[in-house]
Design a protein around this motif. Structure first.
Motif, PDB file in Angstrom:
ATOM      1  N   ALA A 147     -42.013  19.147  44.445  1.00 55.66           N
ATOM      2  CA  ALA A 147     -42.868  19.075  43.203  1.00 55.66           C
ATOM      3  C   ALA A 147     -42.746  17.827  42.323  1.00 55.66           C
ATOM      4  N   GLY A 148     -41.319  16.691  42.510  1.00 51.25           N
ATOM      5  CA  GLY A 148     -41.059  16.177  41.301  1.00 51.25           C
ATOM      6  C   GLY A 148     -40.519  16.242  40.285  1.00 51.25           C
ATOM      7  N   CYS A 149     -39.574  17.403  40.103  1.00 46.13           N
ATOM      8  CA  CYS A 149     -38.939  17.900  39.424  1.00 46.13           C
ATOM      9  C   CYS A 149     -37.872  17.354  38.739  1.00 46.13           C
ATOM     10  N   ASN A 150     -37.443  15.934  37.986  1.00 42.68           N
ATOM     11  CA  ASN A 150     -36.426  15.367  37.427  1.00 42.68           C
ATOM     12  C   ASN A 150     -35.408  15.854  36.278  1.00 42.68           C
ATOM     13  N   PHE A 151     -35.683  16.789  35.868  1.00 46.46           N
ATOM     14  CA  PHE A 151     -34.685  17.214  34.776  1.00 46.46           C
ATOM     15  C   PHE A 151     -35.030  19.330  34.936  1.00 46.46           C
ATOM     16  N   PHE A 152     -33.616  19.517  34.551  1.00 48.63           N
ATOM     17  CA  PHE A 152     -33.886  20.937  34.938  1.00 48.63           C
ATOM     18  C   PHE A 152     -31.698  21.136  33.518  1.00 48.63           C
ATOM     19  N   ALA A 153     -32.897  21.656  32.285  1.00 51.10           N
ATOM     20  CA  ALA A 153     -31.559  22.007  30.982  1.00 51.10           C
ATOM     21  C   ALA A 153     -31.268  23.794  31.504  1.00 51.10           C
ATOM     22  N   GLY A 154     -30.704  24.149  31.647  1.00 46.71           N
ATOM     23  CA  GLY A 154     -30.448  25.532  31.694  1.00 46.71           C
ATOM     24  C   GLY A 154     -29.288  26.905  31.125  1.00 46.71           C
ATOM     25  N   TYR A 155     -29.326  27.708  31.326  1.00 45.28           N
ATOM     26  CA  TYR A 155     -28.082  28.506  31.433  1.00 45.28           C
ATOM     27  C   TYR A 155     -27.086  30.420  32.252  1.00 45.28           C
ATOM     28  N   PRO A 156     -26.518  30.156  32.410  1.00 42.08           N
ATOM     29  CA  PRO A 156     -26.578  30.981  33.227  1.00 42.08           C
ATOM     30  C   PRO A 156     -26.570  32.352  33.093  1.00 42.08           C
ATOM     31  N   ILE A 157     -27.684  33.312  33.804  1.00 36.83           N
ATOM     32  CA  ILE A 157     -28.060  34.078  34.074  1.00 36.83           C
ATOM     33  C   ILE A 157     -29.090  34.917  35.098  1.00 36.83           C
ATOM     34  N   THR A 158     -27.644  36.316  35.121  1.00 30.32           N
ATOM     35  CA  THR A 158     -28.135  37.554  36.729  1.00 30.32           C
ATOM     36  C   THR A 158     -30.068  37.594  36.391  1.00 30.32           C
ATOM     37  N   GLY A 178     -32.317  12.794  43.117  1.00 28.33           N
ATOM     38  CA  GLY A 178     -32.035  12.116  41.637  1.00 28.33           C
ATOM     39  C   GLY A 178     -32.509  12.477  40.629  1.00 28.33           C
ATOM     40  N   GLY A 179     -32.119  12.770  39.036  1.00 26.42           N
ATOM     41  CA  GLY A 179     -33.065  13.747  38.696  1.00 26.42           C
ATOM     42  C   GLY A 179     -31.632  14.365  37.089  1.00 26.42           C
ATOM     43  N   GLU A 180     -32.040  14.793  36.279  1.00 24.52           N
ATOM     44  CA  GLU A 180     -30.670  14.910  35.286  1.00 24.52           C
ATOM     45  C   GLU A 180     -30.305  16.136  35.238  1.00 24.52           C
ATOM     46  N   PHE A 181     -29.599  17.190  34.827  1.00 21.71           N
ATOM     47  CA  PHE A 181     -29.568  18.324  35.312  1.00 21.71           C
ATOM     48  C   PHE A 181     -28.171  17.907  33.879  1.00 21.71           C
ATOM     49  N   ILE A 182     -28.664  19.785  33.084  1.00 23.42           N
ATOM     50  CA  ILE A 182     -27.337  19.583  31.639  1.00 23.42           C
ATOM     51  C   ILE A 182     -27.354  21.268  31.400  1.00 23.42           C
ATOM     52  N   GLN A 183     -26.361  21.790  31.477  1.00 19.29           N
ATOM     53  CA  GLN A 183     -25.813  23.303  31.146  1.00 19.29           C
ATOM     54  C   GLN A 183     -25.915  22.978  29.582  1.00 19.29           C
ATOM     55  N   MET A 184     -26.805  24.065  28.865  1.00 19.87           N
ATOM     56  CA  MET A 184     -26.718  23.487  27.994  1.00 19.87           C
ATOM     57  C   MET A 184     -26.043  25.266  27.510  1.00 19.87           C
ATOM     58  N   GLU A 185     -26.408  25.254  25.800  1.00 21.25           N
ATOM     59  CA  GLU A 185     -25.685  26.578  25.580  1.00 21.25           C
ATOM     60  C   GLU A 185     -25.944  27.421  24.808  1.00 21.25           C
ATOM     61  N   ASP A 186     -27.245  27.745  25.677  1.00 17.49           N
ATOM     62  CA  ASP A 186     -27.988  28.546  25.421  1.00 17.49           C
ATOM     63  C   ASP A 186     -28.882  28.500  25.646  1.00 17.49           C
ATOM     64  N   GLU A 187     -30.232  29.631  26.178  1.00 16.99           N
ATOM     65  CA  GLU A 187     -31.475  29.523  26.664  1.00 16.99           C
ATOM     66  C   GLU A 187     -32.043  28.475  25.577  1.00 16.99           C
ATOM     67  N   ILE A 188     -31.789  28.621  24.088  1.00  9.74           N
ATOM     68  CA  ILE A 188     -32.706  28.143  23.093  1.00  9.74           C
ATOM     69  C   ILE A 188     -32.907  27.069  23.321  1.00  9.74           C
ATOM     70  N   GLY A 189     -30.879  26.037  23.693  1.00 10.55           N
ATOM     71  CA  GLY A 189     -31.175  24.890  24.123  1.00 10.55           C
ATOM     72  C   GLY A 189     -32.421  24.442  24.686  1.00 10.55           C
ATOM     73  N   SER A 190     -32.144  24.905  26.051  1.00 11.28           N
ATOM     74  CA  SER A 190     -32.557  25.247  27.325  1.00 11.28           C
ATOM     75  C   SER A 190     -34.048  24.368  27.045  1.00 11.28           C
ATOM     76  N   ILE A 191     -34.691  24.989  26.318  1.00 11.63           N
ATOM     77  CA  ILE A 191     -36.536  25.537  26.611  1.00 11.63           C
ATOM     78  C   ILE A 191     -36.057  24.254  25.940  1.00 11.63           C
ATOM     79  N   CYS A 192     -35.633  23.405  24.322  1.00 11.20           N
ATOM     80  CA  CYS A 192     -35.652  22.886  23.484  1.00 11.20           C
ATOM     81  C   CYS A 192     -35.171  21.508  24.316  1.00 11.20           C
ATOM     82  N   ALA A 193     -34.564  21.183  24.823  1.00  9.31           N
ATOM     83  CA  ALA A 193     -33.929  19.888  26.149  1.00  9.31           C
ATOM     84  C   ALA A 193     -35.206  20.419  26.429  1.00  9.31           C
ATOM     85  N   MET A 194     -35.284  20.599  27.308  1.00  5.06           N
ATOM     86  CA  MET A 194     -36.422  20.614  28.914  1.00  5.06           C
ATOM     87  C   MET A 194     -38.225  20.330  27.170  1.00  5.06           C
TER      88      MET A 194
END
Lengths: 253, 189, 386
Positions: free
Chosen positions: C32-43, C60-76
């Motif tokens: 679908a053309g996703c080119n950015f993912f911010a996430g935090y590990p969780i089962t 091609g795209g950017e991945f970042i593991q953020m410091e928490d899920e709050i950071g993930s949604i905000c980075a997105m």
């Protein structure tokens, strides 16, 4: 303000909502001058800010892309924006409570990550917008709404905090040191890596009222006693240095 | 509708889940509908784990195995947990060095020294492939080419060759492996 | 305004793959053309993040593991306004942390995709085990009034298809879109057919147009990106069409909230999707979604073999709920049965839509819905005698 700077402002947003004597207006002007001194393209700037008085410095006053985010989160928003478009220069401007209390985790991780974000923390040592509650930067001996008998918790030294987290460019000045402030901000803006500027800004409305600082002149005198040029501070004895903070370019790696 | 339900059980680290994925993928490659699900504890190694595979000629409505037609057991705990669930007329294949089977009516049980055979082939980690190969030879639920293709697609480069070697040796050459068949016999625990 | 639509070749070679649900969602995002993912590990959502690390490197795209899920949604949200097609994947506790950011995204009309691989809650609950306890939270979890779009995949193929579709809907309606999977489907392996070409919808952009208001009846304004000289004013405070804060203006606030709600509600017929099985003549109608629908379909097959007129209505979008389709099918059914992997969350929504009692079959034992659970409940209600 010099007329040459007017194109960088949204004039319809003025006058600013800042209280009389607030230092944020001075900082607002200093940021515009620092951006121009650094020679940055205003079309490639993103100003991200959180919630609180300082967050209103860029939004809506700057004629650039501005992102007025959730409380504590401007660094996280800015991190995503930068990664998605690396031609953007992301400048975060927010308050001490926003960046070091609710958003403290994002601050230290941004310093560790060392992406080229510039974070400008307007530190007035109090929660101004909500009426004057204690912040992580409030001195122990200061009165606030939530420390009505003073004797609060020890405050953060924000510059040392981000230094410990890995920040490579760190400077601190009060808004009364305008030329030095513009100088370090302009250097931070072109620094290749994470940069942090702590700007000490007086809040006469809340901090001043609660602590019986009756005039801006008194406020300035008080800040001059606490925030001292780092070379002068180094010459003081350990007991004289207590509760004082260095100003100037503190780290430039 | 022809639907075959399998369960493979053992400990983490025995390649149980991988075996389930291999057989599930082989089903897809053979043109069947297939679904594979797993259950395992929070620890990645050493705790009990199992996987269920459904192979079917028709779209699979419910993809979880509750009563298997075929059970492959690599541990006594797994055997104990699943053997009684096997459908009447079903089959159990167990690693005869790791599992002591119980007596179960109308279930065909076959002991296979899978881990030992794997060690003889050169790596005891391919016991899972040995077991699959023996099971396929006995049940013919899938053509062996499907499992060969599945191994090629699914294996990491480091394991592709030895997995294929294990499969080919077990399916084509009974000289290397000597499964102790115990068809219809009742074994005491 | 309408999205621009282009048809592109799938970046992942077309064909049949045998994939885990989490992996299929990652691949659906890439297609679908996703080119950015911010996430935090969780089962049990970590597999998706691990898969997309490699996929974004490859395509091609950017991945970042953020410091928490709050950071993930905000980075997105930041990335989305910088022009990216942004996503994250999470589960219960992380989803709860994201709620404030989700409200911000809805209010600032920021397209983004969140895949929630639901697990048994509340709190840490049973981290490795499935549940469907977030299906109301996804709609009502952030404060205030807003609308979102949420899909409910029941197979690994739908993990792929609906995650890919989620990006298109997010862009077309400028809204956060959710793929409300659960561990049962997230960790299931099945065949996934990846097509030769896919449609990609892009957010409408008209230079100079107001980014936060429109007179267009579809209610979706133009969305420029940072760095285009548009001098964007984005705020989570109440704002007018240009983005200026209007926190004391009641008419601006009501106009904004109404538009955010109506742009989705008015388009519900275009967004809502469902499937019906054996509903030509139906006495016992199951209304089930996600993994529970597979158990329900198994029960329907068994009941039909026994001569019972059972059928299944499966909402594919939970929000907006396919109300019209359900109403047209349910009218002839004597009993409406809603098996769910929660304590009857959607059953109440179904009752609201149908204005009649619904028999809820809740299963909150940290397991995927079982046909046996449904059968036992039918027997307890004396609905079947098998």
């Amino acid at each position: 303000m010099s007329r040459t700077l007017l194109p960088y402002l949204r004039l319809e947003a003025f006058p600013t909502p800042f209280c009389s004597g607030c230092g944020h207006g001075i900082l607002l002007g200093a940021v515009v001058r620092a951006v121009n001194k650094a020679g940055l393209d205003w079309n490639k700037l993103l100003f991200a800010s959180g919630i609180g008085c300082a967050a209103w410095i860029p939004s809506p006053h700057f004629a650039a892309d501005t992102l007025h985010t959730l409380h504590g989160r401007p660094i996280a928003f800015g991190t995503g924006a930068y990664l998605a478009n690396k031609s953007l220069k992301v400048i975060v401007i927010s308050g001490d409570g926003d960046l070091s209390a609710i958003g403290g985790n994002h601050l230290i991780h941004a310093a560790r990550r060392n992406l080229p974000l510039t974070v400008i923390c307007a530190n007035n040592s109090i929660y101004g917008m909500t009426g004057g509650q204690a912040a992580p930067t409030t001195p122990c001996d200061a009165f606030t709404q939530t420390t009505p008998w003073a004797g609060g918790e020890p405050p953060f030294d924000l510059c040392r905090l981000v230094e410990g987290a890995g920040a490579k460019y760190i400077a601190r000045h009060t808004v009364f040191q305008i030329r030095q402030l513009i100088n370090v901000m302009s250097k931070a803006l072109v620094f290749d890596g994470f940069s942090f500027i702590e700007v000490i800004s007086p809040c006469p409305t809340h901090f001043g009222k609660l602590n019986a600082i009756s005039s801006l002149g008194d406020f300035r005198a008080r800040l001059k006693e606490i925030y001292i040029d780092k070379r002068r501070l180094d010459k003081l004895t350990a007991s004289e240095r207590q509760n004082k903070f260095p100003t100037g370019e503190l780290t430039a790696l | 509708m022809k639907r075959i339900d399998l369960i493979i059980c053992g400990f983490g680290g025995q390649g149980v889940i991988f075996a389930g994925e291999l057989i599930g993928r082989a089903g897809m490659l053979a043109g069947m509908e297939s679904a594979q699900s797993s259950a395992y504890g929070a620890e990645a190694r050493g705790s009990a784990c199992s996987t269920g595979v459904v192979l079917s000629d028709e779209p699979i409505d419910y993809p979880i195995v509750r009563q298997p037609d075929i059970l492959l057991a690599f541990s006594q705990d797994g055997y104990r947990a699943y053997a009684s669930l096997v459908k009447s007329g079903g089959q159990i294949f167990y690693d005869c060095d790791l599992v002591r089977p119980a007596s179960i009516d109308s279930i065909e049980q076959t002991g296979i020294p899978a881990t030992a055979e794997a060690a003889a082939i050169g790596n005891k980690n391919v016991a899972n492939v040995v077991m699959l190969a023996k099971m396929l030879a006995a049940t013919e639920i899938l053509p062996q080419e499907a499992l060969i293709k599945s191994i090629i697609e699914q294996s990491s480069p480091a394991y592709r060759e030895i997995n294929l070697k294990a499969l080919v040796l077990c399916q084509l050459c009974n000289v290397v492996c000597h499964p102790k068949r115990s068809e219809g016999s009742r074994l005491d625990e | 305004m309408r999205p621009t639509i282009e048809r592109v070749k799938s970046p992942i070679p077309p064909g049949n793959y045998f994939l885990m649900g989490d992996d299929a969602a990652a691949d659906g995002a890439i297609v679908a053309g996703c080119n950015f993912f911010a996430g935090y590990p969780i089962t049990p959502a970590s597999e998706l993040m691990v898969r997309i690390v490699h996929r974004l490197k490859e395509f091609g795209g950017e991945f970042i593991q953020m410091e928490d899920e709050i950071g993930s949604i905000c980075a997105m949200i930041g990335a989305s306004w910088a022009g990216a097609r942004a996503m994250t994947a999470t589960s219960g506790p992380g989803f709860s942390l994201m709620m404030e950011g989700i409200g911000y995204a809805a209010f600032t009309e920021t397209p983004l995709v969140v895949v929630d691989i639901q697990r048994a809650g509340p709190a840490t609950g049973q981290a490795t085990r499935p549940g469907s306890g977030d299906v109301l939270q996804v709609k009502y979890g952030s404060h205030g009034d807003y609308e979102i779009i949420a899909f409910s995949p029941w197979s690994v193929q739908e993990m792929f298809d609906l995650t890919a579709a989620a990006f298109n809907y997010a862009e077309a309606y400028r809204v956060p879109v959710f793929v409300m999977a659960d561990e049962s489907v997230g960790h299931l392996h099945e065949k996934v057919a990846i097509p030769d070409t896919v449609e990609r919808w892009r957010r409408p952009t008209q230079p100079g147009a107001q980014p936060f208001d429109t007179d267009d009846p579809d209610g979706v304004p133009s969305m420029p990106a940072f760095g285009q000289g548009e001098k964007l004013l984005i705020t989570g405070s109440t704002h007018n069409g240009l983005g200026f804060r209007k926190t004391q203006d009641s008419s601006v606030h009501s106009r904004l909230v109404k538009r955010l709600v109506q742009k989705i509600r008015n388009a519900a017929d275009n967004i809502a999707q469902s499937q019906a099985y054996y509903t030509e003549e139906v006495e016992i109608l199951f209304v089930a979604y996600g993994f529970s629908a597979r158990a329900a379909l198994n029960v329907v097959h068994n009941l039909r073999r026994a001569g019972v007129k059972a059928g299944l209505f499966r909402p594919i979008t939970l929000w907006p709920f396919p109300e019209k389709a359900l109403l047209s099918i349910a009218s002839q059914a004597r009993f409406i049965i809603a098996p769910e992997m929660n304590w009857g969350q959607m059953a109440r929504e179904i009752e609201r839509i149908l204005h009649r009692p619904v028999i809820s079959i809740p299963q909150v034992n940290g397991e995927g819905m079982k046909p046996e659970t449904i059968f036992a409940a039918l027997k307890a209600q004396s609905l079947v005698n098998l």
